[in-house]
Design an enzyme around this catalytic site. Sequence first.
Site, PDB file in Angstrom:
ATOM      1  N   ASP A   6     -10.838  -8.864   7.537  1.00 35.98           N
ATOM      2  CA  ASP A   6     -12.242  -8.837   7.075  1.00 35.98           C
ATOM      3  C   ASP A   6     -12.811 -10.253   7.089  1.00 35.98           C
ATOM      4  O   ASP A   6     -13.965 -10.472   7.471  1.00 35.98           O
ATOM      5  CB  ASP A   6     -12.345  -8.267   5.647  1.00 35.98           C
ATOM      6  CG  ASP A   6     -12.587  -6.752   5.621  1.00 35.98           C
ATOM      7  OD1 ASP A   6     -12.107  -6.064   6.557  1.00 35.98           O
ATOM      8  OD2 ASP A   6     -13.235  -6.256   4.686  1.00 35.98           O
ATOM      9  N   ASP A  13      -4.966  -7.017   6.149  1.00 37.73           N
ATOM     10  CA  ASP A  13      -6.192  -6.334   5.728  1.00 37.73           C
ATOM     11  C   ASP A  13      -7.231  -7.366   5.290  1.00 37.73           C
ATOM     12  O   ASP A  13      -8.386  -7.362   5.733  1.00 37.73           O
ATOM     13  CB  ASP A  13      -5.819  -5.387   4.560  1.00 37.73           C
ATOM     14  CG  ASP A  13      -6.954  -4.475   4.152  1.00 37.73           C
ATOM     15  OD1 ASP A  13      -8.002  -4.487   4.819  1.00 37.73           O
ATOM     16  OD2 ASP A  13      -6.785  -3.737   3.156  1.00 37.73           O
ATOM     17  N   TYR A  31       0.818  -1.215   0.000  1.00 40.36           N
ATOM     18  CA  TYR A  31       0.000   0.000   0.000  1.00 40.36           C
ATOM     19  C   TYR A  31       0.854   1.268   0.000  1.00 40.36           C
ATOM     20  O   TYR A  31       0.332   2.360  -0.197  1.00 40.36           O
ATOM     21  CB  TYR A  31      -0.952   0.033   1.206  1.00 40.36           C
ATOM     22  CG  TYR A  31      -1.971  -1.094   1.243  1.00 40.36           C
ATOM     23  CD1 TYR A  31      -2.147  -1.956   0.162  1.00 40.36           C
ATOM     24  CD2 TYR A  31      -2.764  -1.304   2.368  1.00 40.36           C
ATOM     25  CE1 TYR A  31      -3.073  -2.989   0.205  1.00 40.36           C
ATOM     26  CE2 TYR A  31      -3.703  -2.328   2.411  1.00 40.36           C
ATOM     27  CZ  TYR A  31      -3.841  -3.169   1.325  1.00 40.36           C
ATOM     28  OH  TYR A  31      -4.767  -4.188   1.367  1.00 40.36           O
ATOM     29  N   LYS A  47       4.001 -15.605   2.796  1.00 41.27           N
ATOM     30  CA  LYS A  47       3.975 -16.365   1.537  1.00 41.27           C
ATOM     31  C   LYS A  47       5.431 -16.666   1.194  1.00 41.27           C
ATOM     32  O   LYS A  47       5.962 -16.309   0.137  1.00 41.27           O
ATOM     33  CB  LYS A  47       3.266 -15.528   0.457  1.00 41.27           C
ATOM     34  CG  LYS A  47       2.949 -16.271  -0.806  1.00 41.27           C
ATOM     35  CD  LYS A  47       1.771 -17.231  -0.682  1.00 41.27           C
ATOM     36  CE  LYS A  47       1.579 -18.021  -1.964  1.00 41.27           C
ATOM     37  NZ  LYS A  47       0.615 -19.118  -1.828  1.00 41.27           N
ATOM     38  N   ASP A  77      -2.434 -18.433   2.119  1.00 41.05           N
ATOM     39  CA  ASP A  77      -3.607 -19.082   1.507  1.00 41.05           C
ATOM     40  C   ASP A  77      -4.201 -20.125   2.458  1.00 41.05           C
ATOM     41  O   ASP A  77      -5.417 -20.183   2.658  1.00 41.05           O
ATOM     42  CB  ASP A  77      -3.277 -19.667   0.117  1.00 41.05           C
ATOM     43  CG  ASP A  77      -1.920 -20.363   0.042  1.00 41.05           C
ATOM     44  OD1 ASP A  77      -1.223 -20.433   1.075  1.00 41.05           O
ATOM     45  OD2 ASP A  77      -1.555 -20.850  -1.049  1.00 41.05           O
TER      46      ASP A  77
HETATM   47  N1  LIG Z   1     -10.814   2.172   7.107  1.00 41.98           N
HETATM   48  C1  LIG Z   1     -11.434   2.686   6.068  1.00 41.98           C
HETATM   49  O1  LIG Z   1     -11.711   3.862   6.014  1.00 41.98           O
HETATM   50  C2  LIG Z   1     -11.822   1.767   4.971  1.00 41.98           C
HETATM   51  C3  LIG Z   1     -12.364   2.308   3.851  1.00 41.98           C
HETATM   52  N2  LIG Z   1     -12.828   1.501   2.867  1.00 41.98           N
HETATM   53  C4  LIG Z   1     -13.536   2.178   1.770  1.00 41.98           C
HETATM   54  O2  LIG Z   1     -14.941   2.038   2.006  1.00 41.98           O
HETATM   55  C5  LIG Z   1     -15.639   2.007   0.773  1.00 41.98           C
HETATM   56  C6  LIG Z   1     -16.546   0.800   0.708  1.00 41.98           C
HETATM   57  O3  LIG Z   1     -15.766  -0.385   0.688  1.00 41.98           O
HETATM   58  P1  LIG Z   1     -16.377  -1.841   0.829  1.00 41.98           P
HETATM   59  O4  LIG Z   1     -15.502  -2.749   0.105  1.00 41.98           O
HETATM   60  O5  LIG Z   1     -17.828  -1.812   0.502  1.00 41.98           O
HETATM   61  O6  LIG Z   1     -16.181  -2.233   2.375  1.00 41.98           O
HETATM   62  P2  LIG Z   1     -17.039  -1.850   3.653  1.00 41.98           P
HETATM   63  O7  LIG Z   1     -16.297  -2.361   4.825  1.00 41.98           O
HETATM   64  O8  LIG Z   1     -17.392  -0.426   3.650  1.00 41.98           O
HETATM   65  O9  LIG Z   1     -18.410  -2.693   3.488  1.00 41.98           O
HETATM   66  C7  LIG Z   1     -18.428  -4.095   3.207  1.00 41.98           C
HETATM   67  C8  LIG Z   1     -19.827  -4.647   3.551  1.00 41.98           C
HETATM   68  O10 LIG Z   1     -19.969  -4.684   4.969  1.00 41.98           O
HETATM   69  C9  LIG Z   1     -21.075  -3.913   5.389  1.00 41.98           C
HETATM   70  N3  LIG Z   1     -20.707  -3.173   6.593  1.00 41.98           N
HETATM   71  C10 LIG Z   1     -19.503  -2.608   6.850  1.00 41.98           C
HETATM   72  N4  LIG Z   1     -19.527  -1.987   8.025  1.00 41.98           N
HETATM   73  C11 LIG Z   1     -20.760  -2.140   8.523  1.00 41.98           C
HETATM   74  C12 LIG Z   1     -21.398  -1.708   9.723  1.00 41.98           C
HETATM   75  N5  LIG Z   1     -20.760  -0.999  10.664  1.00 41.98           N
HETATM   76  N6  LIG Z   1     -22.698  -2.027   9.905  1.00 41.98           N
HETATM   77  C13 LIG Z   1     -23.354  -2.768   8.996  1.00 41.98           C
HETATM   78  N7  LIG Z   1     -22.820  -3.216   7.854  1.00 41.98           N
HETATM   79  C14 LIG Z   1     -21.519  -2.904   7.620  1.00 41.98           C
HETATM   80  C15 LIG Z   1     -21.378  -2.967   4.228  1.00 41.98           C
HETATM   81  O11 LIG Z   1     -22.730  -2.549   4.239  1.00 41.98           O
HETATM   82  C16 LIG Z   1     -20.969  -3.783   3.025  1.00 41.98           C
HETATM   83  O12 LIG Z   1     -22.034  -4.602   2.623  1.00 41.98           O
HETATM   84  C17 LIG Z   1     -14.546   2.026  -0.322  1.00 41.98           C
HETATM   85  O13 LIG Z   1     -14.440   3.335  -0.768  1.00 41.98           O
HETATM   86  C18 LIG Z   1     -13.290   1.598   0.408  1.00 41.98           C
HETATM   87  O14 LIG Z   1     -12.118   2.084  -0.158  1.00 41.98           O
HETATM   88  C19 LIG Z   1     -12.805   0.130   2.963  1.00 41.98           C
HETATM   89  C20 LIG Z   1     -12.242  -0.443   4.067  1.00 41.98           C
HETATM   90  C21 LIG Z   1     -11.677   0.320   5.133  1.00 41.98           C
HETATM   91  C1  LIG Z   2      -7.565   1.997   2.425  1.00 38.86           C
HETATM   92  C2  LIG Z   2      -7.541   0.581   2.968  1.00 38.86           C
HETATM   93  C3  LIG Z   2      -6.148   0.116   3.138  1.00 38.86           C
HETATM   94  C4  LIG Z   2      -8.292   0.535   4.247  1.00 38.86           C
HETATM   95  C5  LIG Z   2      -8.593  -0.845   4.720  1.00 38.86           C
HETATM   96  O1  LIG Z   2      -9.179  -1.655   4.063  1.00 38.86           O
HETATM   97  C6  LIG Z   2      -8.187  -1.198   6.061  1.00 38.86           C
HETATM   98  O2  LIG Z   2      -7.321  -0.583   6.661  1.00 38.86           O
HETATM   99  O3  LIG Z   2      -8.718  -2.200   6.577  1.00 38.86           O
HETATM  100 MG   LIG Z   3      -9.682  -3.423   5.158  1.00 42.26          MG
END
Ligand SMILES: NC(=O)C1=CN([C@@H]2O[C@H](COP(=O)(O)OP(=O)(O)OC[C@H]3O[C@@H](n4cnc5c(N)ncnc54)[C@H](O)[C@@H]3O)[C@@H](O)[C@H]2O)C=CC1
Ligand SMILES: CC(C)CC(=O)C(=O)O
Ligand SMILES: [Mg+2]
Length: 355
Positions: free
Chosen positions: A249, A245, A141, A189, A221
């Site tokens: 999840d 990361d 990253y 890995k 894996d």
């Molecule tokens: N730490 C951060 O700020 C992160 C930001 N992102 C960003 O978020 C955006 C969306 O990414 P996604 O791949 O959709 O991942 P996401 O984690 O936002 O959502 C994945 C799934 O989990 C559900 N979900 C997540 N948190 C929830 C909660 N608190 N309550 C209920 N349901 C929940 C969502 O509705 C979705 O169906 C992207 O722009 C991505 O880059 C993704 C992961 C981490």
């Molecule tokens: C922008 C990503 C690295 C955020 C994420 O998915 C995380 O930290 O879990």
């Molecule tokens: Mg993440």
Amino acid sequence: MTGKIVLLPGDGIGAEVIYAAKDVLEAISKKYHHSFEFSSYDIGGVAIDNHGTPLPDETVTACMQADAVLLGAVGGPKWDNNPSDLRPERGLLGIRKALDLYANLRPVKGFANLLHASPLKEDIIKDSDLLIVRELTGGLYFGQPSKRIDNGNAVVDTLAYTKKEMERIIDKAFQSAELRNNHLTSVDKANVLESSKLWREIVEEKKKDYPNVTVDHVLVDAAAMKLITNPTQFDVMVTENMFGDILSDEASVLTGSLGMLPSASLAEDGVGLYEPAHGSAPDIAGKGIANPIAMILSAAMMLRYSFNMNTEAEAIEKAVESVLNQHYHTADLKNDNGKLVNTKEMTQLIVNAIS
Ligand SMILES: NC(=O)C1=CN([C@@H]2O[C@H](COP(=O)(O)OP(=O)(O)OC[C@H]3O[C@@H](n4cnc5c(N)ncnc54)[C@H](O)[C@@H]3O)[C@@H](O)[C@H]2O)C=CC1
Ligand SMILES: CC(C)CC(=O)C(=O)O
Ligand SMILES: [Mg+2]
């Protein structure tokens, strides 16, 4: 005790759940006679809209001067087609780097009353309790170059680590294992990647310093498979940035929802940042139905790590547990016989359980 807490709500549900954590911290400060001073700053998409950059200087300065930082989440479809340096996620990576938050601790512990909420079999996930220690400021990253080459016909991303970067996260993981059940699983890995070969050598070297800790090496894996087929074999898992990361999840499925997984992002010596493992969830943003528990449990981690307030942290965790034991749940936590509540209602129930 007084404390300066910077809130970085960010985008989507980030901005919804962070105020849940603030309400809970206010209940804690009232009950235990602390005084937390909150201030909010922009990061991510909202910062691009308001300041033309995902990480304004004033946000970095405020975080550096704070006692602790709470972050919601960043990102959303509105900014998905922006150039790389104007993406919300750059703000998140930038603040992690600026504060040198190399250690991301993601505890994965199911609540007894949520076993049914996971699609995995209850007898598999029962008693699972592990900690993922994820390196947070190196690897793919951050490595340069990361760009299109050959007139857009090829691409390069770079996985780079220094030995020192690996050593400090591996030390952190050994220390975490010593505070838990003395079992460390290092995930890599090493059958393919040079970075993983060095990682494995360092783990082997370091284990002499932690004689009470049993060490396993598992390829990433296979680790992904074992995490959901036999999760109770794990105590502490340590891994590089991207593997951590992805695996975290996946591990959230053990708890019933990604909305349950908190985290602490820690520096060697400096301010800590506390953030749920999930993102901004654009699919449910604005509906008021997000699960605030990952964010609220992140606030509990903040009290424990940045303020040394164990009793207060436990008060939050117990409040969450008691509300779940009464069968309240948000929409992400499947429960046919439970009481469905929205973000605000869940927050109020937890606040009431603290007060
Ligand atoms: N730490 C951060 O700020 C992160 C930001 N992102 C960003 O978020 C955006 C969306 O990414 P996604 O791949 O959709 O991942 P996401 O984690 O936002 O959502 C994945 C799934 O989990 C559900 N979900 C997540 N948190 C929830 C909660 N608190 N309550 C209920 N349901 C929940 C969502 O509705 C979705 O169906 C992207 O722009 C991505 O880059 C993704 C992961 C981490
Ligand atoms: C922008 C990503 C690295 C955020 C994420 O998915 C995380 O930290 O879990
Ligand atoms: Mg993440």
